[in-house]
Design an enzyme around this catalytic site. Structure first.
Site, PDB file in Angstrom:
ATOM      1  N   GLU A 161       5.286  -0.187  -7.860  1.00 19.38           N
ATOM      2  CA  GLU A 161       4.599   0.734  -8.773  1.00 19.38           C
ATOM      3  C   GLU A 161       5.540   1.192  -9.901  1.00 19.38           C
ATOM      4  OE1 GLU A 161       2.360   3.735  -6.623  1.00 19.38           O
ATOM      5  OE2 GLU A 161       1.101   2.194  -5.715  1.00 19.38           O
ATOM      6  N   GLU A 166      -0.667  -3.250  -1.401  1.00 19.71           N
ATOM      7  CA  GLU A 166      -1.041  -1.942  -0.832  1.00 19.71           C
ATOM      8  C   GLU A 166      -2.539  -1.783  -1.018  1.00 19.71           C
ATOM      9  OE1 GLU A 166       1.159   1.605  -1.920  1.00 19.71           O
ATOM     10  OE2 GLU A 166       3.043   0.483  -1.967  1.00 19.71           O
TER      11      GLU A 166
END
Ligand code: AHR
Length: 509
Positions: free
Chosen positions: A179, A310
């Site tokens: 991220e 994820e």
């Protein structure tokens, strides 16, 4: 008696197998977050809880039944503040740090590289190591690869041996950042993409160990991020095909019902919230297709994989628990969310090569929950277990002739989801009835091959909010399914409300 109208009517050509559904679409994720590692996987060698070298025996035993193909570690956001060299050597001497992302608690680094690799060996799973780009250095990441995978004589191989491990480990999956648009550095895609190239360059293949490098990617439907990354990943470097540097790019997608600040309860929800959860879970299909379409423009031969590393439900934490620990219960609704994700994964197996549910133990959409020495299996666990026949099977398209739909938050969504695959003369058929209040009739024309026998299992509660607790661990558990009939090539199923069914069809000859 009149026949109910089918909620799904479809055709499956059993003799037209599609792409292989990589077993790595059933991957897992273990972050240093809340009680995932400490108390979940790791209790330490001196714990009264039965363990093997500090790793919880009951958790390993439960998870072995899932044939977990890969396990991502140490984060998540934690990966970008993790310095691996703090997690090797005698445990008492390891430096401590503060886990600033998750609860601001002290991390004693007792679970480090050797403990993680031992866990992977006990689970029979491949490690997926997520390396630090946000606060680490190129040298640090490069040394970690050498420490893990280099044979012969080298500084890092010597250090590994001093710490008790002679042979290098085999490590394939190597994450470059996490991220980066958020906790991994608050970078713009234009900043991260060249950085990823640099880090990937120094993540070397040592000896026969070949890395599968996964560049951290977008959130949800941020196709611009994927386009920027793919442009950088595929632009030429002299004579070299840059696609040799990266084998995949990732994206993340979570399902919740409310706003980010109030995501809804895991077990107490209205019917409207149930349908919102289904509608948002189904979005994963459109997001995978969207990222895949962007990738097609840069990589038409599909050399680079897409990794959803994820995914899962993200609810408000259980009342009274640390908000930074992300501990949530897991209801039959979560099982339905997982099931529709897998249907989407199977249908996009040509580009989607890896996926990791967040997370395996005690965090977000977990497989198992622990409380001191007790353990309970969640409904989501059962979906992973029931869907194992799809691992490395060839996808079979479920071609919809007609289906029931429902308006949810301004969009029309199907009330039944299904997918199928074939392997070793057997077809696995997964069917999910998203409707919490009505059973669903499913009619399938099976063409191209004869089916000689049908059996199956169903997962359902009395309500979609039903869940397992330490005192009631089998409220939601699979049982035999007798709601399917086969006449010629016509298969008819009556799937109970809010239930998930997996059928095993034996093929003739
Ligand atoms: O899985 C929990 C967190 O969700 C991860 O650390 C992060 O990558 C994501 O935002």
């Amino acid at each position: 008696m009149t026949e109910p109208t089918a909620a799904l009517s479809a055709v499956i050509d059993l003799d037209v197998p599609g792409p292989t559904i990589s077993r790595h679409l059933y991957g897992h994720f273990a972050e240093h977050l809340g009680r995932c590692i400490y108390g979940g996987f790791w209790v330490g060698e001196d714990s009264p809880i039965p363990n093997e070298g500090g790793i919880r025996a009951d958790v390993v035993e439960a998870l072995r039944a899932l044939d977990i193909p890969n396990l991502r570690w140490p984060g998540g956001c934690f990966a970008d503040e993790y310095h691996w060299s703090d997690g090797i050597g005698p445990r008492a001497d390891r430096p401590r740090m503060i886990n600033t992302h998750w609860g601001d608690v002290e991390e004693n680094n007792h679970f480090g590289t050797h403990e993680f690799m031992a866990l992977c060996e006990l689970l029979g799973t491949e490690p997926y190591v997520s390396s630090n780009v946000g606060s680490g250095s190129v040298r640090e990441a490069s040394d970690w690869v050498e420490y893990l995978t280099r044979d012969g004589d080298s500084p890092m191989a010597r250090l590994r041996r001093e710490n008790g491990r002679d042979e290098p480990w085999k490590v394939r999956f190597w994450g470059v950042g996490n991220e980066p648009w958020g906790c991994g550095g608050n970078l713009r895609a234009e900043q991260f993409a060249p950085l990823a190239r640099q880090y990937a360059t120094y993540a070397r293949n040592h000896g026969g160990n070949e890395l599968y490098r996964i560049a951290a990617g977008a959130s949800d439907d941020d196709y611009q991020w994927t386009a920027t990354l793919m442009k950088e990943v595929t632009s030429r470097l002299g004579d070299r095909d840059p696609r040799d540097l990266f084998q995949a790019v990732s994206f993340h997608y979570y399902t919740f019902t409310g706003e980010w600040s109030d995501k809804g309860s895991a077990t107490s929800f209205t019917r409207d919230e149930h349908w919102t959860a289904m509608s948002r879970a189904l979005r994963v299909r459109q997001y995978i297709a969207g990222h895949a379409a962007v990738m097609d423009a840069y990589d038409p031969t599909k050399k680079i994989g897409l990794a959803l590393d994820e995914w899962g439900t993200w609810w408000n934490v259980e009342p009274g628990t640390n908000p930074g620990f992300l501990y949530q219960q897991n209801a039959m609704r979560d099982a339905l969310v997982a099931a529709v994700h897998f249907d989407a994964f199977h249908d996009h197996a040509d580009r989607l090569r890896l996926a990791n549910i967040a997370q395996t133990v005690n965090v977000l959409q977990a497989m198992v929950l622990t409380d001191e020495d007790r353990l309970v299996l969640t409904p989501t666990y059962h979906v992973f277990e029931m869907n194992r026949p799809h691992h490395d099977a060839q996808a079979l398209a479920v071609r919809v002739r007609d289906r029931a739909e429902r308006e949810v938050d301004g969009a029309s969504i199907p009330t039944v989801s299904a997918s199928a695959s074939v392997k070793d003369g057997r077809v696995a058929l997964s069917v999910t009835n998203l409707d919490p209040d009505a059973s669903a009739r499913v009619e399938l024309d099976l063409r191209g091959r004869d089916v000689t026998a049908v059996s199956g299992r169903v997962l359902a509660g009395a309500d979609v909010a039903d869940h397992n607790t330490f005192d009631g661990p089998t409220t939601v558990a699979p049982r035999a399914f007798d709601g399917a009939t086969l006449e010629g090539g016509r298969l008819v199923l009556d799937v109970p409300a809010g239930a998930f069914v997996v059928l095993d069809l034996a093929l003739a000859g």
